[in-house]
Write an enzyme that holds these catalytic residues in place. Structure first.
Site, PDB file in Angstrom:
ATOM      1  N   HIS A 119      17.573  35.192 -46.416  1.00 37.85           N
ATOM      2  CA  HIS A 119      17.385  35.881 -45.129  1.00 37.85           C
ATOM      3  C   HIS A 119      18.097  37.228 -45.064  1.00 37.85           C
ATOM      4  O   HIS A 119      18.388  37.723 -43.980  1.00 37.85           O
ATOM      5  CB  HIS A 119      17.842  34.972 -43.974  1.00 37.85           C
ATOM      6  CG  HIS A 119      16.985  33.753 -43.780  1.00 37.85           C
ATOM      7  ND1 HIS A 119      17.328  32.697 -42.960  1.00 37.85           N
ATOM      8  CD2 HIS A 119      15.771  33.433 -44.305  1.00 37.85           C
ATOM      9  CE1 HIS A 119      16.362  31.785 -42.991  1.00 37.85           C
ATOM     10  NE2 HIS A 119      15.412  32.197 -43.806  1.00 37.85           N
ATOM     11  N   THR A 187      22.519  22.728 -43.059  1.00 35.73           N
ATOM     12  CA  THR A 187      21.290  23.313 -42.510  1.00 35.73           C
ATOM     13  C   THR A 187      20.525  22.265 -41.723  1.00 35.73           C
ATOM     14  O   THR A 187      20.457  21.103 -42.138  1.00 35.73           O
ATOM     15  CB  THR A 187      20.389  23.918 -43.612  1.00 35.73           C
ATOM     16  OG1 THR A 187      19.190  24.421 -42.994  1.00 35.73           O
ATOM     17  CG2 THR A 187      20.024  22.937 -44.714  1.00 35.73           C
ATOM     18  N   SER A 188      19.940  22.705 -40.591  1.00 34.04           N
ATOM     19  CA  SER A 188      19.136  21.781 -39.788  1.00 34.04           C
ATOM     20  C   SER A 188      17.773  21.563 -40.449  1.00 34.04           C
ATOM     21  O   SER A 188      17.020  20.684 -40.024  1.00 34.04           O
ATOM     22  CB  SER A 188      18.969  22.322 -38.374  1.00 34.04           C
ATOM     23  OG  SER A 188      18.336  23.581 -38.418  1.00 34.04           O
ATOM     24  N   ASN A 212      26.171  17.071 -44.111  1.00 38.20           N
ATOM     25  CA  ASN A 212      25.963  17.528 -42.730  1.00 38.20           C
ATOM     26  C   ASN A 212      26.513  16.455 -41.795  1.00 38.20           C
ATOM     27  O   ASN A 212      26.190  15.291 -41.962  1.00 38.20           O
ATOM     28  CB  ASN A 212      24.453  17.721 -42.483  1.00 38.20           C
ATOM     29  CG  ASN A 212      24.159  18.529 -41.235  1.00 38.20           C
ATOM     30  OD1 ASN A 212      24.786  18.341 -40.197  1.00 38.20           O
ATOM     31  ND2 ASN A 212      23.194  19.433 -41.344  1.00 38.20           N
TER      32      ASN A 212
END
Ligand code: OAD
Length: 247
Positions: A119, A187-188, A212
């Site tokens: 990103h 990370t979702s 997570n």
């Protein structure tokens, strides 16, 4: 923490390991995540007001200033134990790649050498019209203007509705397909195309590991799930691997 012995053996025999990271890896550095209910950036701001090309066209000053605020936050913060542990893991495996959705550059600051930024990077600046890379500008206007073409400057990050940098995505998919072990950390796993990488890894025979504190769409298909903060779990993992290699 006692890790399953098969997990440690799988990691020790792996030729290639790939790690996908998201905002959760930087949470313990004090950088807000995006989707957590109380603290996530998208609980306070709307992505369509701040993180799209049309938002920038509509209100370039607002968008520039929001990113300047995030840049400052990152400037004032440091990588945490999770980033450092990932950098140490690189030295314990023949081939190791970090694929990150984060724009903060903390993996590189912590010493990771092989990092794919999906990103972009918030510390780099480009111009909106032509994508000129710019590292110096006059501060008499907000946003400042490109010294080459006079269009507005923006951070070199991927906004919603924009494509990912092509080489980065191609390299990420290749590393994901080829790895023996794939980690999804912090990370979702809901933003494409990064969200598909765990599935690609699994389809190509990798052991899938999730780190997570919360459950995500990856959880049900992961071979190993560690519901702990990355800054706690990953140093313990490095420790366990080092002990194992000296036994
Ligand atoms: P999210 O905010 O969607 O998810 C962060 C995840 O980190 C959540 O699943 C948390 O449970 C987890 N988490 C929180 N603290 C943690 C910790 N200490 N250790 C490990 N995990 C922890 O962030 P991303 O998945 O990175 O894109 O979001 C993906 C993309 O959406 C971002 O790159 C950004 C955003 O909109 C763009 O701006 C294009």
């Amino acid at each position: 923490m006692v890790f399953p012995s098969l997990f440690i053996e799988t990691l020790n025999s792996a030729q290639k390991v790939a790690v996908l990271t998201g905002a959760g890896i930087s949470a313990e550095s004090g950088i807000p995540t995006f989707r957590e209910a109380q603290t996530g950036l998208w609980s306070k701001y709307r992505p369509e007001d701040l993180a799209t090309p049309s938002a920038f066209r509509r209100d370039p000053k607002l968008v520039w200033e929001w990113y300047q605020w995030r840049r400052q936050l990152i400037h004032q913060s440091d990588p945490n134990a999770g980033h450092y542990a990932i950098a140490q893991l690189e030295g314990l495996v023949p081939s190791f790649t970090v694929i990150t959705q984060n724009v903060d550059g903390f993996h590189q600051s912590a010493g990771s050498l092989n990092v794919i930024e999906l990103h972009g990077n918030i510390m780099r600046t480009i111009c909106f019209d032509s994508g000129h890379n710019v590292d110096r500008w006059e501060d008499n206007e907000i946003p400042p203007r490109c010294p080459i073409c006079r269009s507005y400057l923006r951070p070199d990050v991927v906004w919603f509705g924009e494509g990912l940098p092509r080489t980065a995505l191609e390299n990420a998919i290749r590393e994901t397909r080829e790895c023996n072990v794939f980690f999804a950390i912090g990370t979702s796993a809901v933003v494409e195309p990064a969200a598909s990488l765990p599935w690609i890894a699994k389809e190509n025979g990798a052991s899938l590991v999730e780190v997570n504190p919360s459950t995500t769409p990856v959880t049900p298909i992961a071979d190993y799930v560690f519901h702990k903060p990355a800054g706690e779990l990953l140093p313990e993992l490095v420790h366990a691997l080092k002990i194992n290699s000296t036994e």
